[in-house]
Design an enzyme around this catalytic site. Structure first.
Site, mmCIF file in Angstrom:
data_model
loop_
_atom_site.group_PDB
_atom_site.id
_atom_site.type_symbol
_atom_site.label_atom_id
_atom_site.label_comp_id
_atom_site.label_asym_id
_atom_site.label_seq_id
_atom_site.Cartn_x
_atom_site.Cartn_y
_atom_site.Cartn_z
ATOM 1 N N PHE A 47 0.855 -1.176 0.000
ATOM 2 C CA PHE A 47 0.000 0.000 0.000
ATOM 3 C C PHE A 47 0.906 1.246 0.000
ATOM 4 O O PHE A 47 1.827 1.349 0.806
ATOM 5 C CB PHE A 47 -0.898 -0.012 1.242
ATOM 6 N N ASP A 78 2.083 -4.914 8.534
ATOM 7 C CA ASP A 78 0.908 -4.049 8.418
ATOM 8 C C ASP A 78 -0.317 -4.971 8.336
ATOM 9 O O ASP A 78 -0.419 -5.808 7.439
ATOM 10 C CB ASP A 78 1.030 -3.183 7.152
ATOM 11 N N TYR A 118 -10.642 1.175 10.906
ATOM 12 C CA TYR A 118 -11.887 1.419 10.164
ATOM 13 C C TYR A 118 -12.239 0.377 9.119
ATOM 14 O O TYR A 118 -13.268 0.475 8.477
ATOM 15 C CB TYR A 118 -11.859 2.814 9.511
ATOM 16 N N LYS A 119 -11.383 -0.630 8.916
ATOM 17 C CA LYS A 119 -11.704 -1.665 7.917
ATOM 18 C C LYS A 119 -12.485 -2.791 8.602
ATOM 19 O O LYS A 119 -13.629 -2.567 8.988
ATOM 20 C CB LYS A 119 -10.422 -2.115 7.213
ATOM 21 N N ARG A 148 -12.541 -5.009 -6.599
ATOM 22 C CA ARG A 148 -12.318 -5.651 -5.295
ATOM 23 C C ARG A 148 -13.636 -5.906 -4.576
ATOM 24 O O ARG A 148 -14.516 -5.041 -4.540
ATOM 25 C CB ARG A 148 -11.534 -4.723 -4.364
HETATM 26 C C1 LIG Z 1 -5.891 1.160 4.440
HETATM 27 C C2 LIG Z 1 -4.416 1.001 4.576
HETATM 28 C C3 LIG Z 1 -3.642 2.009 5.132
HETATM 29 C C4 LIG Z 1 -4.278 3.307 5.528
HETATM 30 O O1 LIG Z 1 -3.459 4.167 6.211
HETATM 31 P P1 LIG Z 1 -4.092 5.516 6.814
HETATM 32 O O2 LIG Z 1 -2.986 6.140 7.521
HETATM 33 O O3 LIG Z 1 -5.230 5.089 7.688
HETATM 34 O O4 LIG Z 1 -4.621 6.320 5.692
HETATM 35 C C5 LIG Z 1 -2.277 1.764 5.313
HETATM 36 N N1 LIG Z 1 -1.719 0.608 4.930
HETATM 37 C C6 LIG Z 1 -2.456 -0.376 4.348
HETATM 38 C C7 LIG Z 1 -1.812 -1.658 3.940
HETATM 39 C C8 LIG Z 1 -3.817 -0.192 4.142
HETATM 40 O O5 LIG Z 1 -4.537 -1.144 3.561
#
Ligand SMILES: *Cc1c(COP(=O)(O)O)cnc(C)c1O
Length: 416
Positions: free
Chosen positions: A130, A202, A227-228, A375
């Protein structure tokens, strides 16, 4: 007259009837017209959160005002919420705090890991990680100006080959946000440790999606968002895990007053907390913390093995239905469910973005990721087998009819 149920619908009905998690769905507010397959991006709302927030605002903030930091224990929310998350990710007490965003926690974990391996300069991640994880790492190496190098590998073999005795840190997302491919946490953690490197996982697409065993895998650091699959609400606080033995080894560079051993001494000299609180920064966002705290209560009696079982069942049924009814879609997630997180991704021979928009207009919410990925996330707490089959059938019907070709579906919004 209603149409007779298809074979897939009949299978779904049987599976829903024997689903040990079926009752949890009622605790979420999802309209009957909507099939929500985007819980891997923003988890659904539990109405209990609205009620709790209203109470917090009216009584704790409105009436008790500043007293609530003690009276309602606002000050300890980062740790309390961390303890709620810990069992979901296989962490012992005292190893997790809820704080900041995932991006900020990447920075803190990475900085701490680099301090612990100051004789090494190599950071390994995946090019497909990401982007925020990669951006934070690039920003960190630029800021440090100490010659650190970010190596972005592009395959499992490259990953294995890249980890060597010059590697300081391996930073990986366990479940790929585009394809849903899941890495073997135990194996890779071991590999990193054999070469003397530290590992940061992560867990954005892992926490709440399937069982995670951080302590058992001997993981050094982990981060993830609220939040996921944890359903904490838009922009919910993230979390950070630090292995017990490492917690007091270094001071992370975003040490604000909440990382101090005694913040209310207002000591001009920093004295780092002797616990996971060392990974906090400043004042917690109380309203968001309260929402996450309420959202996490549902996990107290959830057996994560059922979560995994249902997640595999949902995704398998979805793939089978799509593949039987729609040849224009190609699976890009691993076919082996043991190598997948709780999402399924496809590419489409036409305009994938327009197809997702057409699907959303018919009540099925998935999402699109550049350049061509469709997705679909499966949240076992609130998705049913019927959802999986209906979504696949509606998708196949939109493709077959060509309804996605309507011009209005190809107009892009800022957030995809
Ligand atoms: C959703 C996600 C993020 C989001 O990071 P934020 O700081 O909350 O914007 C980071 N890493 C991964 C792998 C994600 O899927």
């Amino acid at each position: 007259m209603t149409e007779p149920a298809t074979a897939f619908q009949q299978i779904a009905e049987v599976l829903d009837k024997s689903d040990p998690l079926a009752a949890y769905r009622e605790r979420f507010a999802i309209s009957p017209e909507c099939i929500y397959l985007d819980g891997n991006s923003l988890g659904a709302l539990q109405p209990a959160i609205g009620k709790r927030l209203a109470e917090t605002v009216v009584r704790e903030w409105g009436t008790d005002l500043i007293q609530s930091w003690n009276k309602a224990d606002w000050v300890n929310l980062p740790e309390a919420v961390g303890e709620q998350i810990a069992p979901i990710i296989g962490a012992a007490k005292g190893c997790v705090v809820a704080t900041d965003s995932t991006s900020v926690n990447v920075f803190k974990a990475l900085a701490a890991a680099l301090l612990l391996r100051s004789d090494r300069k190599k950071i390994i991640s995946e090019r497909g990680n990401f982007p925020t994880d990669l951006y934070m790492t690039q920003a960190m190496t630029n800021f440090l100006g100490m010659g650190h190098e970010l190596v972005m590998v592009e395959s499992d073999q490259e990953l294995v080959d890249a980890i060597d005795d010059e590697t300081a840190v391996v930073l990986l997302t366990q479940t790929d946000y585009k394809t849903g491919r899941m890495l073997d946490m135990a194996e890779i953690t071991n590999l990193a440790h054999e070469k003397g490197a530290l590992i940061i996982w992560d867990l954005c697409h892992s926490a709440g999606a399937f069982p995670v065993a951080l302590d058992a895998c001997d993981v050094d650091f982990a981060i993830g968002c609220g939040y996921k699959y944890l359903n904490g609400g838009p922009g919910a606080p993230a979390f950070i895990y630090v292995k017990k033995e490492l917690q007091e080894a270094v001071v992370q560079p975003l040490s604000g007053w909440f990382a101090h051993e005694a913040p209310f001494q207002f000591d001009p000299d920093f004295e780092p907390a002797t616990s996971i609180k060392r990974y906090l920064t400043g004042t917690p966002p109380v309203l968001s913390m309260i929402a996450l705290n309420e959202a996490l209560k549902i996990w107290e009696d959830v057996d994560m093995r059922y979560i995994r079982q249902k997640s595999v069942g949902l995704s398998q049924l979805f793939i089978q239905t799509i593949e039987e009814k729609c040849q224009e879609l190609t699976l890009v997630s691993p076919r082996d469910p043991m190598k997948r997180g709780s999402q399924v991704s496809f590419t489409f021979s036409g305009d994938g973005y327009a197809l997702i928009q057409a699907l959303i207009s018919e009540g099925v919410i998935g999402d699109f990721r550049q350049p061509d990925i469709l997705r679909f996330g499966f949240a076992p707490l609130y998705n049913s087998y019927k959802d999986a089959v209906r979504a696949a059938e509606i998708l196949a019907d939109i493709v077959e009819s060509g309804r996605w070709k309507d011009k209005k579906f190809s107009l892009r919004s800022t957030v995809t």
